[in-house]
Design a protein around this motif. Structure first.
Motif, PDB file in Angstrom:
ATOM      1  N   ARG A  76       0.831  -1.215   0.000  1.00  0.00           N
ATOM      2  CA  ARG A  76       0.000   0.000   0.000  1.00  0.00           C
ATOM      3  C   ARG A  76       0.857   1.253   0.000  1.00  0.00           C
ATOM      4  N   ASP A  77       1.829   1.321   0.887  1.00  0.00           N
ATOM      5  CA  ASP A  77       2.644   2.527   1.039  1.00  0.00           C
ATOM      6  C   ASP A  77       3.525   2.768  -0.180  1.00  0.00           C
TER       7      ASP A  77
ATOM      8  N   TRP B 237       1.436   4.059  -3.069  1.00  0.00           N
ATOM      9  CA  TRP B 237       1.101   5.476  -2.901  1.00  0.00           C
ATOM     10  C   TRP B 237       2.279   6.365  -3.279  1.00  0.00           C
TER      11      TRP B 237
ATOM     12  N   LYS C 120      -2.273   5.083  -6.646  1.00  0.00           N
ATOM     13  CA  LYS C 120      -2.940   5.612  -5.450  1.00  0.00           C
ATOM     14  C   LYS C 120      -4.292   4.938  -5.244  1.00  0.00           C
TER      15      LYS C 120
ATOM     16  N   ALA D  29      -3.649   1.567  -3.824  1.00  0.00           N
ATOM     17  CA  ALA D  29      -3.280   1.680  -2.413  1.00  0.00           C
ATOM     18  C   ALA D  29      -4.517   1.860  -1.548  1.00  0.00           C
TER      19      ALA D  29
END
Length: 215
Positions: free
Chosen positions: A100-101, A104, A112, A115
């Protein structure tokens, strides 16, 4: 009265996530996160080996059995108490947070969105603006607040967790170490790739391995 359910085959995505009952580590179990670098390294090596085999199309590599997970569901409860499997589910959630990070941070609109979907579908989400956050994996009182602060309570605006909680227990430091270790491993793999499309494909395939392949 609690009911012990029969054994059933479930993927990680069928066990934790927005469409499933919340999985909670009971407070009276006194269990904390305990995986060191050694266990996390073995976990990552297994995931990478499984991912490579799955992409090769070998039928024997379509699923990866991560071991039994034991939960108990009370007759009147919507959630499940986790009796066995805490380390594996916690580390898998940490790896999802890493994906996820990094997604992003690529700054591509598509990344995005992916994420945000990982966060909402498999880590935590709010049904409405004023509703409380729903966490799909709830650790025991020893690690609960720190795990939420460091891994789960993520902003879709900034793409970050608050990370204001101090690490006051050895298990808190192990959670941080597991995140940093897995983050470095994924970043290292991405550095060898030629362009953003290859990197996004890698992250998406890694997500699919976790959600649909881990059994």
């Amino acid at each position: 009265m609690a009911i012990i359910k029969q054994a059933a085959r479930q993927t990680l995505g069928q066990l934790i996530g927005a469409n499933n009952p919340v999985v909670t580590v009971p407070d009276d179990s006194q269990r904390q996160y305990s995986w060191t670098k050694k266990e996390v390294d073995v976990y990552w090596a297994d995931i990478e080996k499984f991912k490579d085999g799955r992409e090769s199309g070998r039928e024997s590599s379509s699923e990866y059995f991560i071991g039994p997970v034991v939960t108990i569901t009370a007759e009147t409860a919507s959630g499940r108490a986790l009796l066995d499997g805490q380390q594996r589910l916690t580390t898998s959630t940490i790896l999802l947070a890493v994906i996820r990070d990094i997604l992003w941070q690529t700054n591509a609109p598509e990344a995005k969105l992916s994420a945000n979907n990982i966060q909402r579908d498999y880590i935590a989400r709010k049904s409405g603006r004023k509703d409380p956050m729903e966490y799909f994996l709830v650790l025991s009182l020893f690690d609960r607040d720190f795990f939420r602060d460091y891994i789960q309570t993520w902003s879709e605006i900034s793409g970050e967790c608050a990370r204001t909680e101090a690490a006051t227990r050895p298990s808190h430091h192990l959670i941080k170490d597991a995140y940093n270790n897995l983050y470095a491993k994924v970043r290292s793999r991405l550095q060898s790739m030629a362009d953003d499309e290859d990197r996004l494909d890698y992250l998406d395939l890694l997500r699919e391995c976790l959600i649909y392949g881990l059994v």
